[in-house]
Scaffold this motif. Structure first.
Motif, PDB file in Angstrom:
ATOM      1  N   HIS A  18       0.839  -1.201   0.000  1.00 52.04           N
ATOM      2  CA  HIS A  18       0.000   0.000   0.000  1.00 52.04           C
ATOM      3  C   HIS A  18       0.875   1.253   0.000  1.00 52.04           C
ATOM      4  CE1 HIS A  18      -4.351   0.975   0.899  1.00 52.04           C
ATOM      5  NE2 HIS A  18      -3.804   2.163   0.733  1.00 52.04           N
ATOM      6  N   GLY A  19       0.538   2.185  -0.851  1.00 53.60           N
ATOM      7  CA  GLY A  19       1.208   3.482  -0.833  1.00 53.60           C
ATOM      8  C   GLY A  19       0.656   4.350   0.276  1.00 53.60           C
ATOM      9  N   ASP A  20       1.523   5.085   0.956  1.00 54.41           N
ATOM     10  CA  ASP A  20       1.038   5.896   2.082  1.00 54.41           C
ATOM     11  C   ASP A  20       0.413   7.223   1.652  1.00 54.41           C
ATOM     12  OD1 ASP A  20       3.266   7.475   1.522  1.00 54.41           O
ATOM     13  OD2 ASP A  20       4.188   7.231   3.495  1.00 54.41           O
ATOM     14  N   CYS A  21       0.395   7.483   0.342  1.00 59.38           N
ATOM     15  CA  CYS A  21      -0.247   8.706  -0.171  1.00 59.38           C
ATOM     16  C   CYS A  21      -1.395   8.375  -1.125  1.00 59.38           C
ATOM     17  CB  CYS A  21       0.782   9.589  -0.873  1.00 59.38           C
ATOM     18  SG  CYS A  21       2.002  10.307   0.237  1.00 59.38           S
ATOM     19  N   ASP A  22      -1.954   7.164  -1.027  1.00 54.37           N
ATOM     20  CA  ASP A  22      -3.033   6.734  -1.915  1.00 54.37           C
ATOM     21  C   ASP A  22      -4.287   7.561  -1.639  1.00 54.37           C
ATOM     22  OD1 ASP A  22      -5.118   5.383  -3.251  1.00 54.37           O
ATOM     23  OD2 ASP A  22      -4.158   3.432  -2.977  1.00 54.37           O
ATOM     24  N   PRO A  23      -4.742   8.376  -2.628  1.00 51.90           N
ATOM     25  CA  PRO A  23      -5.929   9.202  -2.401  1.00 51.90           C
ATOM     26  C   PRO A  23      -7.237   8.422  -2.610  1.00 51.90           C
ATOM     27  CG  PRO A  23      -5.066   9.635  -4.583  1.00 51.90           C
ATOM     28  CD  PRO A  23      -4.134   8.638  -3.941  1.00 51.90           C
ATOM     29  N   VAL A  25      -7.678   4.788  -1.961  1.00 51.08           N
ATOM     30  CA  VAL A  25      -7.853   3.828  -0.864  1.00 51.08           C
ATOM     31  C   VAL A  25      -6.913   4.260   0.262  1.00 51.08           C
ATOM     32  CG1 VAL A  25      -7.749   1.403  -0.165  1.00 51.08           C
ATOM     33  CG2 VAL A  25      -8.313   1.986  -2.537  1.00 51.08           C
ATOM     34  N   PRO A  26      -7.447   4.965   1.261  1.00 49.26           N
ATOM     35  CA  PRO A  26      -6.589   5.470   2.334  1.00 49.26           C
ATOM     36  C   PRO A  26      -5.802   4.345   3.023  1.00 49.26           C
ATOM     37  CG  PRO A  26      -8.759   6.467   2.458  1.00 49.26           C
ATOM     38  CD  PRO A  26      -8.837   5.382   1.422  1.00 49.26           C
ATOM     39  N   LEU A  27      -4.587   4.661   3.457  1.00 43.38           N
ATOM     40  CA  LEU A  27      -3.724   3.703   4.129  1.00 43.38           C
ATOM     41  C   LEU A  27      -4.435   3.042   5.310  1.00 43.38           C
ATOM     42  CD1 LEU A  27      -0.937   2.369   4.407  1.00 43.38           C
ATOM     43  CD2 LEU A  27      -0.204   4.367   5.724  1.00 43.38           C
ATOM     44  N   MET A  28      -5.291   3.776   6.005  1.00 41.62           N
ATOM     45  CA  MET A  28      -6.027   3.220   7.138  1.00 41.62           C
ATOM     46  C   MET A  28      -6.825   1.985   6.722  1.00 41.62           C
ATOM     47  SD  MET A  28      -9.041   4.972   9.460  1.00 41.62           S
ATOM     48  CE  MET A  28     -10.258   4.791   8.164  1.00 41.62           C
ATOM     49  N   SER A  31      -4.528  -0.914   6.436  1.00 39.26           N
ATOM     50  CA  SER A  31      -4.174  -1.388   7.782  1.00 39.26           C
ATOM     51  C   SER A  31      -5.291  -2.229   8.384  1.00 39.26           C
ATOM     52  CB  SER A  31      -3.864  -0.203   8.701  1.00 39.26           C
ATOM     53  OG  SER A  31      -2.771   0.530   8.202  1.00 39.26           O
ATOM     54  N   LEU A  32      -6.530  -1.789   8.209  1.00 41.38           N
ATOM     55  CA  LEU A  32      -7.672  -2.557   8.714  1.00 41.38           C
ATOM     56  C   LEU A  32      -7.794  -3.897   7.993  1.00 41.38           C
ATOM     57  CD1 LEU A  32     -10.311   0.318   9.005  1.00 41.38           C
ATOM     58  CD2 LEU A  32      -9.207  -0.899  10.907  1.00 41.38           C
ATOM     59  N   THR A  33      -7.547  -3.893   6.691  1.00 43.95           N
ATOM     60  CA  THR A  33      -7.621  -5.123   5.898  1.00 43.95           C
ATOM     61  C   THR A  33      -6.582  -6.130   6.361  1.00 43.95           C
ATOM     62  OG1 THR A  33      -8.465  -3.922   3.985  1.00 43.95           O
ATOM     63  CG2 THR A  33      -7.480  -6.085   3.565  1.00 43.95           C
ATOM     64  N   VAL A  34      -5.358  -5.682   6.585  1.00 45.61           N
ATOM     65  CA  VAL A  34      -4.303  -6.613   6.995  1.00 45.61           C
ATOM     66  C   VAL A  34      -4.594  -7.179   8.379  1.00 45.61           C
ATOM     67  CG1 VAL A  34      -2.551  -5.127   8.091  1.00 45.61           C
ATOM     68  CG2 VAL A  34      -1.843  -7.060   6.713  1.00 45.61           C
ATOM     69  N   GLU A  35      -5.177  -6.384   9.269  1.00 47.00           N
ATOM     70  CA  GLU A  35      -5.533  -6.904  10.591  1.00 47.00           C
ATOM     71  C   GLU A  35      -6.633  -7.958  10.477  1.00 47.00           C
ATOM     72  OE1 GLU A  35      -3.723  -6.544  13.309  1.00 47.00           O
ATOM     73  OE2 GLU A  35      -2.451  -5.372  11.966  1.00 47.00           O
ATOM     74  N   LYS A  49       3.418  -4.230   3.468  1.00 46.52           N
ATOM     75  CA  LYS A  49       4.479  -3.275   3.134  1.00 46.52           C
ATOM     76  C   LYS A  49       3.843  -1.965   2.698  1.00 46.52           C
ATOM     77  CE  LYS A  49       8.297  -6.262   1.891  1.00 46.52           C
ATOM     78  NZ  LYS A  49       9.509  -5.636   2.375  1.00 46.52           N
ATOM     79  N   THR A  50       4.390  -0.875   3.204  1.00 47.65           N
ATOM     80  CA  THR A  50       3.940   0.445   2.777  1.00 47.65           C
ATOM     81  C   THR A  50       5.087   1.130   2.043  1.00 47.65           C
ATOM     82  OG1 THR A  50       4.554   1.455   4.881  1.00 47.65           O
ATOM     83  CG2 THR A  50       2.286   0.680   4.680  1.00 47.65           C
ATOM     84  N   TYR A  51       4.696   2.018   1.146  1.00 47.94           N
ATOM     85  CA  TYR A  51       5.670   2.703   0.293  1.00 47.94           C
ATOM     86  C   TYR A  51       5.476   4.210   0.436  1.00 47.94           C
ATOM     87  CZ  TYR A  51       6.133  -1.996  -1.314  1.00 47.94           C
ATOM     88  OH  TYR A  51       6.331  -3.355  -1.323  1.00 47.94           O
ATOM     89  N   SER A  52       6.524   4.854   0.886  1.00 46.41           N
ATOM     90  CA  SER A  52       6.501   6.287   1.157  1.00 46.41           C
ATOM     91  C   SER A  52       6.301   7.087  -0.130  1.00 46.41           C
ATOM     92  CB  SER A  52       7.811   6.689   1.833  1.00 46.41           C
ATOM     93  OG  SER A  52       7.826   8.072   2.092  1.00 46.41           O
ATOM     94  N   GLY A  53       5.302   7.957  -0.115  1.00 46.45           N
ATOM     95  CA  GLY A  53       5.048   8.840  -1.247  1.00 46.45           C
ATOM     96  C   GLY A  53       4.274   8.206  -2.387  1.00 46.45           C
TER      97      GLY A  53
END
Length: 78
Positions: A18-23, A25-28, A31-35, A49-53
């Protein structure tokens, strides 16, 4: 809501990226999906894994991580 997955699938390996700047599908939500995934299958086999920017797209770094994951978990093709 679904409970744990049984049988051989409970040990499946999962890579979620997941990209941390995805407009879109928000990163949150990632995070909920992986949990949720970790509650359904062996959590030791889930990698997030998250990807900055990174926006709603892919990057070379992400594709290299996907390749490494595939190489690790799938047998080679002759």
């Amino acid at each position: 809501s679904q409970g744990p997955i049984s049988g051989v699938n409970k040990d499946i390996a999962v890579l979620q990226c997941h990209g941390d700047c995805d407009p879109l599908v928000p990163l949150m939500f990632g995070s909920l999906t992986v949990e949720k995934l970790k509650s359904m299958i062996n959590p030791a086999n889930v990698t997030f894994k998250t990807y900055s920017g990174l926006m709603h797209s892919s990057s070379l770094e992400e594709m290299m991580d996907v390749k490494q994951f595939i190489d690790k978990h799938l047998p080679p093709i002759d």
